[in-house]
Design a protein around this motif. Structure first.
Motif, PDB file in Angstrom:
ATOM      1  N   THR A 106       3.302   3.065   4.064  1.00 36.06           N
ATOM      2  CA  THR A 106       4.261   2.382   4.933  1.00 36.06           C
ATOM      3  C   THR A 106       5.243   3.449   5.396  1.00 36.06           C
ATOM      4  O   THR A 106       6.018   3.974   4.603  1.00 36.06           O
ATOM      5  N   ILE A 107       5.154   3.785   6.678  1.00 38.10           N
ATOM      6  CA  ILE A 107       5.992   4.869   7.207  1.00 38.10           C
ATOM      7  C   ILE A 107       7.273   4.352   7.842  1.00 38.10           C
ATOM      8  O   ILE A 107       8.209   5.123   8.073  1.00 38.10           O
ATOM      9  N   ALA A 108       7.309   3.043   8.145  1.00 37.45           N
ATOM     10  CA  ALA A 108       8.510   2.443   8.721  1.00 37.45           C
ATOM     11  C   ALA A 108       8.534   0.971   8.336  1.00 37.45           C
ATOM     12  O   ALA A 108       7.502   0.300   8.381  1.00 37.45           O
ATOM     13  N   ALA A 109       9.704   0.503   7.942  1.00 38.89           N
ATOM     14  CA  ALA A 109       9.893  -0.915   7.630  1.00 38.89           C
ATOM     15  C   ALA A 109      11.355  -1.252   7.851  1.00 38.89           C
ATOM     16  O   ALA A 109      12.237  -0.495   7.437  1.00 38.89           O
ATOM     17  N   THR A 110      11.597  -2.379   8.513  1.00 40.79           N
ATOM     18  CA  THR A 110      12.975  -2.748   8.825  1.00 40.79           C
ATOM     19  C   THR A 110      13.136  -4.251   8.956  1.00 40.79           C
ATOM     20  O   THR A 110      12.180  -4.953   9.302  1.00 40.79           O
ATOM     21  N   THR A 111      14.330  -4.699   8.704  1.00 42.31           N
ATOM     22  CA  THR A 111      14.737  -6.064   9.055  1.00 42.31           C
ATOM     23  C   THR A 111      15.865  -5.991  10.090  1.00 42.31           C
ATOM     24  O   THR A 111      16.543  -6.981  10.336  1.00 42.31           O
TER      25      THR A 111
END
Length: 164
Positions: free
Chosen positions: A39-44
């Motif tokens: 997972t190289i990017a994760a955001t809320t």
């Protein structure tokens, strides 16, 4: 050829109901990008851009992108709505995807909130998620929209659609 919009069913959105000029809006669910088994990017705290005939493009704050994933920025194209873009090569898990992400370092006034945000092309990525739903890439190689099951088209980007 004039496109014939698909009528949305319950819980669906039509890209033909999206505005032109496009609209920027916050995304209330988690967004994630998986590449090279990581997972190289994760955001809320993401945003999406909605434009007539296009699936949404999703933007991630730099703080929610893993370190060393993005290569140095290089000159990209110009969007009539958002301004001058830069492109990034993306690396993760021993994989490399040239020009697979972009940003607008100094966007036009209506898109100032995405300064410091990056978008990813879904095609080169292992998976792009909107909530728990896997997105498919927008047709063609030019635009970077993500198609989810709750979205209906037809979508700009494939052969014969550049004049829409």
């Amino acid at each position: 050829m004039r496109p014939i919009p698909v009528r949305p069913g319950p819980g669906q959105e039509s890209v033909w109901d999206y505005p032109r000029p496009p609209r920027l809006e916050p995304v209330p669910v988690r967004l994630a990008v998986i590449f090279g088994g990581q997972t190289i990017a994760a955001t809320t705290a993401g945003f999406r851009v909605l434009e007539t005939s296009h699936p949404p493009t999703y933007y991630f704050p730099l703080a929610d992108i893993a370190d060393s994933v993005l290569g140095p920025p290089r000159r990209g194209g110009i969007c009539e709505w958002k301004g001058r873009a830069v492109l990034f090569d993306v690396t993760g898990g021993g994989e490399r995807a040239p020009g697979a992400a972009w940003a607008y370092p100094d966007p036009t006034p209506g898109f100032r909130p995405i300064a410091g945000y990056v978008a990813f092309y879904a095609g080169p990525m292992e998976a792009c998620l909107v909530g728990d739903v896997r997105a498919e890439p927008q047709p063609g190689g030019f635009y970077g929209g993500w198609i989810t099951p709750g979205l209906v088209g037809p979508f700009k980007g494939g052969p014969g659609t550049m004049g829409w």
